[in-house]
Write a protein that holds these residues in place. Sequence first.
Motif, short mmCIF file in Angstrom:
data_model
loop_
_atom_site.label_atom_id
_atom_site.label_comp_id
_atom_site.label_asym_id
_atom_site.label_seq_id
_atom_site.Cartn_x
_atom_site.Cartn_y
_atom_site.Cartn_z
N ARG A 1 -3.73 9.42 10.35
CA ARG A 1 -4.82 9.98 9.55
C ARG A 1 -5.85 8.89 9.23
NH1 ARG A 1 -3.38 15.33 10.21
NH2 ARG A 1 -1.29 15.73 9.41
N THR A 2 -7.02 9.35 8.87
CA THR A 2 -8.03 8.45 8.31
C THR A 2 -8.33 8.92 6.89
OG1 THR A 2 -9.80 9.80 9.27
CG2 THR A 2 -9.08 7.87 10.52
N PHE A 3 -8.22 8.03 5.92
CA PHE A 3 -8.43 8.34 4.52
C PHE A 3 -9.66 7.61 4.00
CE2 PHE A 3 -3.83 8.71 5.16
CZ PHE A 3 -3.57 9.97 4.62
N ARG A 4 -10.49 8.29 3.24
CA ARG A 4 -11.62 7.65 2.57
C ARG A 4 -11.08 6.79 1.43
NH1 ARG A 4 -16.53 10.83 2.49
NH2 ARG A 4 -17.08 9.75 0.54
N VAL A 5 -11.38 5.48 1.46
CA VAL A 5 -10.87 4.58 0.43
C VAL A 5 -11.44 4.94 -0.94
CG1 VAL A 5 -10.74 2.17 -0.31
CG2 VAL A 5 -10.50 2.74 2.11
N ASP A 6 -12.68 5.40 -1.00
CA ASP A 6 -13.28 5.72 -2.29
C ASP A 6 -12.67 6.97 -2.93
OD1 ASP A 6 -15.84 7.95 -1.57
OD2 ASP A 6 -14.76 6.92 0.01
N ARG A 7 -11.83 7.69 -2.19
CA ARG A 7 -11.16 8.87 -2.74
C ARG A 7 -9.68 8.60 -3.04
NH1 ARG A 7 -13.70 13.15 1.59
NH2 ARG A 7 -15.81 13.20 0.74
N MET A 8 -9.27 7.36 -2.90
CA MET A 8 -7.86 7.02 -3.12
C MET A 8 -7.65 6.46 -4.52
SD MET A 8 -7.07 5.19 0.57
CE MET A 8 -5.39 4.76 0.10
N SER A 9 -6.61 6.91 -5.19
CA SER A 9 -6.17 6.35 -6.48
C SER A 9 -4.75 5.85 -6.27
CB SER A 9 -6.21 7.41 -7.58
OG SER A 9 -7.53 7.88 -7.78
N LEU A 10 -4.60 4.53 -6.22
CA LEU A 10 -3.31 3.95 -5.86
C LEU A 10 -2.29 4.08 -6.98
CD1 LEU A 10 -4.50 0.65 -4.12
CD2 LEU A 10 -4.04 2.90 -3.10
N ARG A 11 -1.03 4.28 -6.57
CA ARG A 11 0.10 4.27 -7.49
C ARG A 11 0.86 2.96 -7.28
NH1 ARG A 11 2.89 10.21 -8.04
NH2 ARG A 11 0.99 11.44 -8.41
N THR A 12 1.37 2.42 -8.34
CA THR A 12 2.14 1.18 -8.25
C THR A 12 3.55 1.41 -8.76
OG1 THR A 12 1.31 0.52 -10.44
CG2 THR A 12 0.10 -0.28 -8.52
N PRO A 13 4.48 0.63 -8.22
CA PRO A 13 4.30 -0.37 -7.16
C PRO A 13 4.23 0.29 -5.78
CG PRO A 13 6.60 -0.25 -7.76
CD PRO A 13 5.88 0.69 -8.69
N ASN A 14 3.94 -0.53 -4.76
CA ASN A 14 3.96 -0.01 -3.40
C ASN A 14 5.38 0.35 -2.98
OD1 ASN A 14 1.22 -0.44 -3.20
ND2 ASN A 14 1.42 -2.39 -2.12
N GLY A 15 5.46 1.14 -1.91
CA GLY A 15 6.76 1.52 -1.38
C GLY A 15 7.35 0.42 -0.52
N PRO A 16 8.42 0.72 0.19
CA PRO A 16 9.11 -0.29 1.01
C PRO A 16 8.26 -0.77 2.18
CG PRO A 16 9.98 1.89 1.47
CD PRO A 16 9.05 2.05 0.31
N ARG A 17 8.65 -1.91 2.73
CA ARG A 17 7.97 -2.43 3.91
C ARG A 17 8.38 -1.59 5.13
NH1 ARG A 17 7.89 -8.78 4.60
NH2 ARG A 17 6.20 -8.07 5.95
N PHE A 18 7.52 -1.63 6.15
CA PHE A 18 7.77 -0.83 7.35
C PHE A 18 7.53 -1.66 8.60
CE2 PHE A 18 3.35 -0.29 6.08
CZ PHE A 18 2.66 -0.51 7.26
N PRO A 19 8.22 -1.35 9.68
CA PRO A 19 7.98 -2.07 10.93
C PRO A 19 6.64 -1.63 11.53
CG PRO A 19 9.54 -0.30 11.28
CD PRO A 19 9.30 -0.36 9.80
N PRO A 20 5.98 -2.51 12.29
CA PRO A 20 4.68 -2.14 12.87
C PRO A 20 4.81 -0.95 13.81
CG PRO A 20 5.52 -4.18 13.84
CD PRO A 20 6.40 -3.86 12.68
N ARG A 21 3.82 -0.08 13.76
CA ARG A 21 3.78 1.12 14.59
C ARG A 21 2.55 1.03 15.49
NH1 ARG A 21 6.12 6.21 13.38
NH2 ARG A 21 6.52 5.44 11.26
N ALA A 22 2.70 1.34 16.77
CA ALA A 22 1.60 1.21 17.72
C ALA A 22 0.55 2.29 17.48
CB ALA A 22 2.11 1.29 19.16
N LEU A 23 -0.70 1.87 17.33
CA LEU A 23 -1.81 2.80 17.16
C LEU A 23 -2.14 3.43 18.51
CD1 LEU A 23 -3.93 3.70 14.97
CD2 LEU A 23 -5.45 1.99 15.98
#
Length: 346
Positions: A207-229
Amino acid sequence: MPKTSARLLALLSLLQSRRDWSGTVLAERLDISLRTVRRDIDRLRELGYPIAAVKGPDGGYRLRAGTELPPLLFDDEQAVALTVALQIAATTQGSGLAEAAGRALNTIRQVLPARLRNRITALSVTAVDRPSTRPAEPVDGTVLLAVSAAVHARETLRFDYSKEAPTSTEGSTITDSPARRAEPHHVVIRDGRWYLVAWDLDHAAWRTFRVDRMSLRTPNGPRFPPRALPGGDVAAFVTSTFRGSTDGGWPCQGTVILNLPSATVATYTRDGLVEDIGPDRCRLTLGSWSWPSLAAAFARYDTDITVVGPAELTGAFAHLAHRFSRTAAGHAIPDTPEGDTGPSPG
């Protein structure tokens, strides 16, 4: 840092923030005497800063543009803003400044304090397409830095998203949800807007998300392995997403001949191919997300048009001609709602 050095840096920061400063105001801001202000101004002049005296009841000072570049002072927000601007320039194709911007970015990173260098290192921005001519949508710098840090650390983001949903890679929209979970991969700026390219864990899709429409929750979730775009190139992926295609090209593409000079058409053509085929005539190839929108894009040049191909484009012109004829005849004008005080038909 010695008290005098800290005071000089604070004084220099004030002088850079606006054109003129009175000695009295500077003394109040720094909690020092007028005599100390004059003494510190002299020290800055000795260091190469061209500070002019301004006439007035209290006297004043102005930091003039000099013929040489003395040491510059940036606060944290200015350093972050400068880094973002240089990254955009370094990743913008065809600007002619990419290499110089990259060198400037490396130079700035080397002289930043460690606490700020870590934040800057986590800030990675990719510019997609040419710079927009419209003002950029405002975005919270704290959110932008936090999203970039999550990309760098490969930490899952949890956030609320505004009512209008982002567009998926298939061109559909996502229904509003109060708690999104996504693996952030790239921060991009396109056409004056900031976007996060991420793997949506709840919908199992990119997905593509507009950053100006995001309200972050803390803390962040777990780390993830890299995924190929898909495709491996973020600029091509974002371009394909907004064009509604899978290969970066437009779903609909056509060619026409316009009775206008190629130089004139090229001036008003941002994303297309203009070919000179004779005096006051040129061949123009454009793309769009639908055939009617493509025909309308050609029609805006306000001249006679000859369709080269394909047949779908000819059909789209016929479709628009029929629609516009109905509009001109008044058949497509909606009924005036009850209570509307606007002009009545006829």
